[in-house]
Design a protein around this motif. Sequence first.
Motif, PDB file in Angstrom:
ATOM      1  N   ASP A  35       0.582  -1.063   0.189  1.00  0.00           N
ATOM      2  CA  ASP A  35       0.060  -0.595  -0.147  1.00  0.00           C
ATOM      3  C   ASP A  35       0.887   1.093  -0.301  1.00  0.00           C
ATOM      4  O   ASP A  35       0.297   2.274   0.057  1.00  0.00           O
ATOM      5  CB  ASP A  35      -0.729  -0.013   1.796  1.00  0.00           C
ATOM      6  N   GLY A  36       2.549   1.111   0.218  1.00  0.00           N
ATOM      7  CA  GLY A  36       3.077   2.331   0.040  1.00  0.00           C
ATOM      8  C   GLY A  36       3.235   2.669   1.297  1.00  0.00           C
ATOM      9  O   GLY A  36       4.573   3.903   1.103  1.00  0.00           O
ATOM     10  N   SER A  37       3.553   2.061   2.599  1.00  0.00           N
ATOM     11  CA  SER A  37       4.556   2.349   3.236  1.00  0.00           C
ATOM     12  C   SER A  37       6.121   2.302   3.481  1.00  0.00           C
ATOM     13  O   SER A  37       6.026   1.157   2.667  1.00  0.00           O
ATOM     14  CB  SER A  37       3.486   1.397   4.881  1.00  0.00           C
ATOM     15  N   ARG A  38       6.860   2.990   3.971  1.00  0.00           N
ATOM     16  CA  ARG A  38       8.176   2.742   3.131  1.00  0.00           C
ATOM     17  C   ARG A  38       8.682   2.987   5.128  1.00  0.00           C
ATOM     18  O   ARG A  38      10.244   2.336   4.945  1.00  0.00           O
ATOM     19  CB  ARG A  38       8.657   3.674   2.380  1.00  0.00           C
ATOM     20  N   ARG A  39       8.446   3.565   5.864  1.00  0.00           N
ATOM     21  CA  ARG A  39       9.470   4.093   6.509  1.00  0.00           C
ATOM     22  C   ARG A  39       8.333   3.462   7.881  1.00  0.00           C
ATOM     23  O   ARG A  39       7.764   3.413   8.052  1.00  0.00           O
ATOM     24  CB  ARG A  39       9.696   5.693   6.767  1.00  0.00           C
ATOM     25  N   PHE A  40      10.168   3.182   8.458  1.00  0.00           N
ATOM     26  CA  PHE A  40       9.260   2.654  10.532  1.00  0.00           C
ATOM     27  C   PHE A  40       7.890   3.708  11.008  1.00  0.00           C
ATOM     28  O   PHE A  40       6.509   2.983  11.202  1.00  0.00           O
ATOM     29  CB  PHE A  40      10.379   2.927  11.358  1.00  0.00           C
ATOM     30  N   GLY A  41       7.844   5.024  11.439  1.00  0.00           N
ATOM     31  CA  GLY A  41       6.890   5.772  10.942  1.00  0.00           C
ATOM     32  C   GLY A  41       5.256   5.095  10.669  1.00  0.00           C
ATOM     33  O   GLY A  41       4.651   5.758  11.400  1.00  0.00           O
ATOM     34  N   SER A  73      13.766   8.117  -0.190  1.00  0.00           N
ATOM     35  CA  SER A  73      14.217   8.507  -1.253  1.00  0.00           C
ATOM     36  C   SER A  73      13.953   9.722  -1.064  1.00  0.00           C
ATOM     37  O   SER A  73      14.570  10.669  -2.567  1.00  0.00           O
ATOM     38  CB  SER A  73      12.833   7.964  -1.982  1.00  0.00           C
ATOM     39  N   ASP A  74      13.557  10.202  -0.114  1.00  0.00           N
ATOM     40  CA  ASP A  74      13.412  12.288  -0.140  1.00  0.00           C
ATOM     41  C   ASP A  74      15.175  12.408   0.280  1.00  0.00           C
ATOM     42  O   ASP A  74      15.192  14.085   0.353  1.00  0.00           O
ATOM     43  CB  ASP A  74      12.820  12.685   1.074  1.00  0.00           C
ATOM     44  N   GLY A  75      16.605  11.653  -0.138  1.00  0.00           N
ATOM     45  CA  GLY A  75      18.068  11.971  -0.045  1.00  0.00           C
ATOM     46  C   GLY A  75      17.937  12.594   1.963  1.00  0.00           C
ATOM     47  O   GLY A  75      19.661  12.828   2.008  1.00  0.00           O
ATOM     48  N   SER A  76      17.145  12.292   2.692  1.00  0.00           N
ATOM     49  CA  SER A  76      17.109  12.477   4.485  1.00  0.00           C
ATOM     50  C   SER A  76      18.490  11.480   5.293  1.00  0.00           C
ATOM     51  O   SER A  76      18.631  10.306   3.634  1.00  0.00           O
ATOM     52  CB  SER A  76      15.726  12.517   5.363  1.00  0.00           C
ATOM     53  N   ALA A  77      18.247  11.483   6.175  1.00  0.00           N
ATOM     54  CA  ALA A  77      19.145  10.356   6.615  1.00  0.00           C
ATOM     55  C   ALA A  77      18.529   9.081   7.119  1.00  0.00           C
ATOM     56  O   ALA A  77      19.406   8.127   7.670  1.00  0.00           O
ATOM     57  CB  ALA A  77      19.974  11.347   8.497  1.00  0.00           C
TER      58      ALA A  77
END
Length: 148
Positions: A35-41, A73-77
Motif C-alpha cells: 500500500d506504499g508504506s516505506r518508513r518505520f513511522g 527516497s527524499d535524501g534524508s538521513a
Amino acid sequence: MVRRTRLDASDCPVARSVDAIGDWWSLLIVRDAFDGSRRFGEFQRGLGVAKNILTTRLRSLVAGGVLEVVPASDGSAYHEYVLTPKGRDLFPVVVALRQWGEAHFFAPGEPRSELVDREHGRPLSPLEIRSAEGVPLGAEDTVVRKVS
C-alpha cells in the motif's frame, strides 16, 4: 521463554512459507508495504503496533529477504523498507487472503477497504487455481505428492 518450532527444513512448501512470514504482524507489514508504506513511522501509525514488535518483525523480514533497507527516497538521513522481488511475489497471497476475508467476514453492504486496478478503478476478479491446461481446479481436484 518457549522456543518457536522452526519449519524452514520441512518438506512442505506451506510450512516453509509460514516459517518465513512468521506471524500476522509480518503479513500486515507486507500488506502495508504494498500500500506504499516505506518508513518505520508509517508502518507504526498504520498498524498501531508497539515499536519493539515492529522492530523485530522488520528485522526478520529483512533477514528473510522479503524487505530490504534502502536510503530514504527524499535524501534524508532516514532509511526505508522496500519489498524485494521475493516480497513482491507475496502479492497473490495478500490478494487471496483479502478476497477470502471479503467473502467470509463482512456482512452484505458492510463498508470495507477495496482493492481495485489502478488504471480503471474496478475490483479485481476472484483468484482462481488452474491446471497447467487452464482448467479451474478446487481442493477436491488436487492431491499432494508427499516426499518419500
